[in-house]
Design a protein around this motif. Structure first.
Motif, PDB file in Angstrom:
ATOM      1  N   ILE A 130       0.839  -1.201   0.000  1.00  0.00           N
ATOM      2  CA  ILE A 130       0.000   0.000   0.000  1.00  0.00           C
ATOM      3  C   ILE A 130       0.874   1.251   0.000  1.00  0.00           C
ATOM      4  O   ILE A 130       0.604   2.219  -0.723  1.00  0.00           O
ATOM      5  N   ALA A 131       1.943   1.228   0.795  1.00  0.00           N
ATOM      6  CA  ALA A 131       2.860   2.378   0.844  1.00  0.00           C
ATOM      7  C   ALA A 131       3.520   2.595  -0.523  1.00  0.00           C
ATOM      8  O   ALA A 131       3.685   3.732  -0.980  1.00  0.00           O
ATOM      9  N   ARG A 132       3.884   1.499  -1.180  1.00  0.00           N
ATOM     10  CA  ARG A 132       4.518   1.596  -2.498  1.00  0.00           C
ATOM     11  C   ARG A 132       3.563   2.214  -3.517  1.00  0.00           C
ATOM     12  O   ARG A 132       3.942   3.089  -4.302  1.00  0.00           O
ATOM     13  N   LEU A 133       2.302   1.771  -3.490  1.00  0.00           N
ATOM     14  CA  LEU A 133       1.316   2.294  -4.434  1.00  0.00           C
ATOM     15  C   LEU A 133       0.981   3.762  -4.154  1.00  0.00           C
ATOM     16  O   LEU A 133       0.792   4.549  -5.081  1.00  0.00           O
ATOM     17  N   ALA A 146      -3.931   7.719  -4.199  1.00  0.00           N
ATOM     18  CA  ALA A 146      -3.067   7.513  -3.035  1.00  0.00           C
ATOM     19  C   ALA A 146      -3.875   7.204  -1.773  1.00  0.00           C
ATOM     20  O   ALA A 146      -3.301   6.879  -0.737  1.00  0.00           O
ATOM     21  N   ASP A 147      -5.205   7.293  -1.855  1.00  0.00           N
ATOM     22  CA  ASP A 147      -6.056   7.017  -0.709  1.00  0.00           C
ATOM     23  C   ASP A 147      -5.996   5.523  -0.363  1.00  0.00           C
ATOM     24  O   ASP A 147      -6.149   4.669  -1.236  1.00  0.00           O
ATOM     25  N   ARG A 148      -5.789   5.223   0.910  1.00  0.00           N
ATOM     26  CA  ARG A 148      -5.597   3.827   1.327  1.00  0.00           C
ATOM     27  C   ARG A 148      -6.787   2.937   0.953  1.00  0.00           C
ATOM     28  O   ARG A 148      -6.609   1.816   0.491  1.00  0.00           O
ATOM     29  N   SER A 149      -8.004   3.439   1.137  1.00  0.00           N
ATOM     30  CA  SER A 149      -9.175   2.618   0.838  1.00  0.00           C
ATOM     31  C   SER A 149      -9.270   2.311  -0.652  1.00  0.00           C
ATOM     32  O   SER A 149      -9.669   1.207  -1.051  1.00  0.00           O
ATOM     33  N   VAL A 150      -8.877   3.267  -1.490  1.00  0.00           N
ATOM     34  CA  VAL A 150      -8.884   3.058  -2.941  1.00  0.00           C
ATOM     35  C   VAL A 150      -7.858   1.992  -3.307  1.00  0.00           C
ATOM     36  O   VAL A 150      -8.128   1.087  -4.102  1.00  0.00           O
ATOM     37  N   GLU A 152      -6.549  -0.353  -1.314  1.00  0.00           N
ATOM     38  CA  GLU A 152      -6.945  -1.666  -0.794  1.00  0.00           C
ATOM     39  C   GLU A 152      -7.999  -2.313  -1.694  1.00  0.00           C
ATOM     40  O   GLU A 152      -7.965  -3.528  -1.930  1.00  0.00           O
ATOM     41  N   ASN A 153      -8.908  -1.497  -2.214  1.00  0.00           N
ATOM     42  CA  ASN A 153      -9.942  -2.044  -3.096  1.00  0.00           C
ATOM     43  C   ASN A 153      -9.331  -2.556  -4.393  1.00  0.00           C
ATOM     44  O   ASN A 153      -9.715  -3.623  -4.897  1.00  0.00           O
ATOM     45  N   ARG A 154      -8.363  -1.814  -4.944  1.00  0.00           N
ATOM     46  CA  ARG A 154      -7.699  -2.249  -6.175  1.00  0.00           C
ATOM     47  C   ARG A 154      -7.007  -3.601  -5.967  1.00  0.00           C
ATOM     48  O   ARG A 154      -7.065  -4.483  -6.822  1.00  0.00           O
ATOM     49  N   ILE A 155      -6.367  -3.747  -4.807  1.00  0.00           N
ATOM     50  CA  ILE A 155      -5.667  -5.000  -4.507  1.00  0.00           C
ATOM     51  C   ILE A 155      -6.655  -6.149  -4.376  1.00  0.00           C
ATOM     52  O   ILE A 155      -6.456  -7.238  -4.922  1.00  0.00           O
TER      53      ILE A 155
END
Length: 202
Positions: A130-133, A146-150, A152-155
């Protein structure tokens, strides 16, 4: 399609941020390997051609191209590279990035490619990924990405779509590579996983 027309292929898988594109490009610089990224193939379409306009009818609406169209575009692209002398099916092995993405594509490609190896770049540390993305999105001036929830959803979407495709191939073809290491370390492990699966002719 005749057996002789099936193209020897290496499939590259990896969630966003795993370095799949980077590794594919580097491996594609080898004399007997050709890297083909489906995203690049779509972007290179002549938008005034029949197939280009067909693709635009989906992409301009934010829709994914249907499996049949995706495989048709892929086949046309490979055939054009062969006609131009950039691919020799008797010498080159294709490194495929972004195709197949669905079970439908797996089925349609069965008569087109001969899968020699499936390389799966994995990052176990979700926070590091997540930090890398987020860092990559910031550099690309895409603050929303760069939003964490976005992220996480992509992953999660990638993992949900990818696992059925991975399961469609024999487990003996699968090579899991730790992508949470320096790029040269990943390259070393990817190269090691391909020894014996790619033509040694130079």
């Amino acid at each position: 399609m005749a057996e002789a027309k099936r193209y020897p292929s290496i499939l590259m898988f990896g969630c966003p941020g795993s370095g799949k594109g980077t590794q594919g490009v580097v491996m594609g610089a080898m004399p007997n390997l050709v890297h083909l990224a489906m995203g690049d193939i779509f972007r290179a379409l002549d938008k005034t051609s029949d197939i280009g306009m067909e693709f635009l009818s989906y992409s301009t609406k934010g829709l994914l191209a249907p499996d049949e169209l995706t495989v048709r575009v892929f086949r046309q692209h490979v055939e054009q590279l062969i006609a131009a002398g950039k691919i020799d099916p008797t010498y080159h092995t294709l490194i495929l990035d972004g195709i197949p993405r669905t079970l439908g594509q797996v089925e349609l490609l069965a008569e087109v490619i001969e899968v020699k190896r499936v390389v799966y770049l994995m990052i176990e540390d979700r926070d590091a990924l997540i930090a890398r993305l987020a860092k990559r999105a910031a550099k690309s001036n895409r603050p929303d990405d760069a939003d964490r929830s976005v992220i996480e959803n992509r992953i999660l979407v990638y993992e949900r779509e990818t696992h059925p495709v991975l399961d469609a191939y024999p487990k003996k073809l699968l090579a899991r590579v730790n992508a949470d290491q320096p790029p040269l370390g990943v390259l070393r492990d990817v190269a090691d996983s391909l020894i014996g699966y790619v033509s040694a002719k130079i």
